[in-house]
Design an enzyme around this catalytic site. Structure first.
Site, PDB file in Angstrom:
ATOM      1  CG  MET A  22      -5.602   0.469  -3.049  1.00 52.00           C
ATOM      2  SD  MET A  22      -4.071   0.744  -2.184  1.00 52.00           S
ATOM      3  CE  MET A  22      -4.123  -0.640  -1.049  1.00 52.00           C
ATOM      4  N   GLY A  23      -9.943   0.707  -1.202  1.00 53.87           N
ATOM      5  CA  GLY A  23     -10.812   0.407  -0.085  1.00 53.87           C
ATOM      6  C   GLY A  23     -11.392   1.673   0.527  1.00 53.87           C
ATOM      7  CB  VAL A  25      -9.989   6.369   4.883  1.00 52.66           C
ATOM      8  CG1 VAL A  25      -9.353   6.931   6.156  1.00 52.66           C
ATOM      9  CG2 VAL A  25      -8.912   6.017   3.866  1.00 52.66           C
ATOM     10  CG  ASP A 141       0.246   7.422  -6.173  1.00 56.54           C
ATOM     11  OD1 ASP A 141       0.183   8.084  -7.229  1.00 56.54           O
ATOM     12  OD2 ASP A 141      -0.751   6.915  -5.645  1.00 56.54           O
TER      13      ASP A 141
END
Length: 642
Positions: A22-23, A25, A141
């Site tokens: 997703m990206g 951190v 999840d």
């Protein structure tokens, strides 16, 4: 994202902590308060997304982030802020000092954690789940990478809801060739896999998977590929953990197996019930002195028992269904479908048809979530303006049902496809090409659900109808006959399948030519069933010829070519020619590594084939080294899974 960037004039990015689907951190500093924080930045949303879709995604992100920020418990990562900066959605969280459970296992060389650690983690996570389920929030999840043990021993669950946005943005891993949307296959509940309603007991199943891995060093279904793992969750009883870890107390083995029950009704009723079972198990133990006084902590708010079912709607994790009441796109269905203002009926039908075509294009491009939104919008408009049984409406429902299958919602796909087939038969006739197309899709989803007897009957009916209306050599008729052959083989009726494939090869050759991919596919099916019948010399000859033809027609690295090359290796192995088989297995493994990457499930399956062949040749050291490499790649894949 770049280091030292200032987000919204307040949060300065200092360095990346981790990356996922997703990206990223980032470790960051809150310039206003002067404290260290973590900032999760979702991948920039590129121009490929339509503005309408981005607006919905932003609203969804705000809703889920707002819910996550409202969760206040010592066992849940604190969310401080969220927003959007230059097209990047971001979430500001507390900066944790510690290791997630996957890292703890890696630090321990994937060996089981000490029993007191497993018990402590179980109790703390259970307390956090009791609180969140009491707020009607389901994580969906839960996995080792989403659970962090901080430096002071506190265990915290991360990513409530936010990680699941990956399904919407389109970065979810998928099973090769199935279209099944994947989360974390080693920790998915059977109801998630079967696209059944999901409630708080799904989190309990996932917790059972996590505890099993902490206690034994391996997940409950540590199989060769993602699909095998999912089938294991759905159909196979887990190996009792004490057979892998004899010093695990029997009471905790019993709890883990209860959590891993296939039927949600056979698991603990809720997290409060699980906490009681854990407390009872602890009383039966003589634990080391240092564990005295350890408690899971008390909830920050009043404890509530979760409802019997916290329903999981399509695309919904934490909040009410955002495509229903209060949805920013609700209102006039035609406007939601992309029509700026009311239009005459013919113009409206034209606009809806164009919108439907856009959805189909997105689906063919693998952007299934976006396609789903368009199909749903167009269907709502068509039902209002044309009626539920209009051929255009049924066409849209057909595509919506097919796309549900691509999203992994197989039961929903089956139910809707059945309804569309019945409606098309009523409106258009049982032998209309559109009706038969929907019946063909029904056979496909029945096969994916493992209901091969029903799938075979469906394909046989489609074949008979197409033969009568289109002729025996029409491409659509031959496609249906091919699926009948697959169904016969799946049901162990290989002699019948072999006869069918003989006729199919002749028909394909006559109508499409020797080298047509469909002809070669029929020949491949012929060879497979020769092998199933133990006719290995004939199977080998067929596999070699098909592999050579596919390499010439499709190229040496085409997936179909590699499948035939592997089939050649299988036949060689059955004939005891392991040296020759080794060469083929190695070629397949090398090609898939080159094309798909070393950690792709298909590549790992090929490497496993290669290792087993080495074992047959007595080259045990090489096989063992390869098995270790495969295991390392699987761990690496799991570590980087979002």
């Amino acid at each position: 994202m770049v280091e030292n960037r200032l987000i919204q004039g307040r949060y300065r990015l200092l360095g990346t902590i981790g990356r996922g689907g997703m990206g990223e951190v980032w470790r960051a500093r809150d310039e206003a308060l002067g404290r260290q924080i973590a900032v999760k930045c979702l991948k920039p949303l590129g121009p490929r997304h339509e503005r309408e879709f981005l607006d919905v995604l932003r609203e969804r992100f705000r809703r889920e982030a707002r819910v996550a920020a409202a969760l206040q418990h010592r066992g849940i990562t604190v969310v401080h802020d969220f927003g959007e900066d230059q097209g990047t959605l971001f979430l500001v969280m507390e900066l944790l000092t510690g290791r997630n459970l996957s890292q703890l296992l890696d630090d321990n060389r994937r060996q089981p954690l000490p029993v007191p650690d497993v018990i402590d983690i179980a109790e703390q996570v259970t307390a956090a789940l009791a609180y969140t389920h009491g707020q009607a929030v389901v994580h969906r999840d839960l996995k080792p990478a989403n659970i962090v043990r901080t430096a002071d021993g506190t265990v915290k669950i991360c990513d409530f809801g936010i990680a699941r946005l990956g399904h919407d943005i389109g970065f979810t891993a998928r099973l090769t060739g199935t279209g099944v949307a994947m989360g974390s296959p080693h920790y998915m509940s059977p109801e998630q896999i079967g696209a059944h309603p999901v409630d708080h007991r799904s989190d309990l199943y996932s917790l059972g998977c996590v505890l099993y891995e902490l206690a034994t060093g391996v997940p409950p279904f540590d199989l060769g590929d993602a699909w095998a793992v999912l089938v294991g969750h759905r159909d196979t009883a887990p190996t009792p953990p004490r057979s892998l870890r004899p010093d695990l107390p029997a009471a905790y083995e019993r709890i883990m197996l209860q959590l891993l029950a296939k039927d949600p009704d056979e698991r603990p009723r809720d997290a409060d019930d699980l906490a009681k079972r854990l407390a009872d198990a602890r009383q039966d133990l003589a634990l080391p002195a240092w564990t005295e006084g350890i408690t899971p902590g008390s909830p920050a708010g009043p404890a509530h028992r979760p409802p019997r079912s916290v329903p999981s709607r399509a695309g919904t994790v934490l909040t009410d269904a955002w495509t229903g009441v209060g949805d920013p796109r609700s209102g006039d269905a035609a406007v939601a479908a992309g029509i700026a203002s009311p239009a005459p009926p013919d113009d409206r039908r034209t606009a809806l048809a164009a919108r439907l075509a856009a959805g189909r294009a997105l689906g063919e491009d693998g952007r299934y979530f976006e396609a789903h939104q368009i199909y749903a919008e167009v269907l709502a408009a068509q039902e209002r303006t044309l009626g539920p049984d209009h051929p255009d409406t049924l066409d849209c429902r057909h595509h919506l049902a097919r796309n549900l299958g691509r999203l992994g919602r197989l039961e929903d796909c089956r139910a809707m496809t059945w309804d569309v087939a019945a409606a098309r038969a009523r409106v258009l006739g049982a032998h209309h090409p559109d009706t038969l197309t929907t019946c063909y899709e029904l056979g496909r989803v029945l096969g994916r659900l493992g209901k091969w007897a029903e799938a075979l009957r469906t394909y046989q009916e489609v074949t008979a109808a197409r033969t009568a209306t289109l002729g025996p050599d029409h491409p659509d008729t031959l496609d249906a006959r091919s699926e009948v052959g697959i169904g016969l083989g799946r049901l162990g009726r290989s002699a019948e399948a072999l006869m069918l494939y003989h006729d199919l090869v002749a028909a394909r050759t006559r109508t499409q030519g020797d080298d047509d991919p469909d002809t070669l596919r029929a020949r491949h099916g012929l060879g497979v069933n020769l092998g199933r019948l133990g006719r290995w010399p004939e199977a080998l000859a067929e596999a070699k010829e098909v592999a050579a033809a596919r390499e010439r027609v499709l190229g040496p690295d085409h997936p179909d070519t590699l499948v035939s090359l592997r089939e050649t290796a299988v036949a060689l192995g059955w004939l005891g020619r392991w040296d020759d088989a080794l060469d083929r297995y190695r070629r397949v493994a090398d090609a898939r590594t080159r094309v798909l990457g070393a950690a792709h499930p298909d590549t790992l399956a090929s490497q496993s084939d290669l290792a087993q062949c080495l074992e047959q040749l007595g080259r045990q050291d090489e096989a063992a080294a390869l098995h270790r490499r495969i295991a390392a790649l699987r761990r690496e894949r799991a570590t980087h899974r979002p």
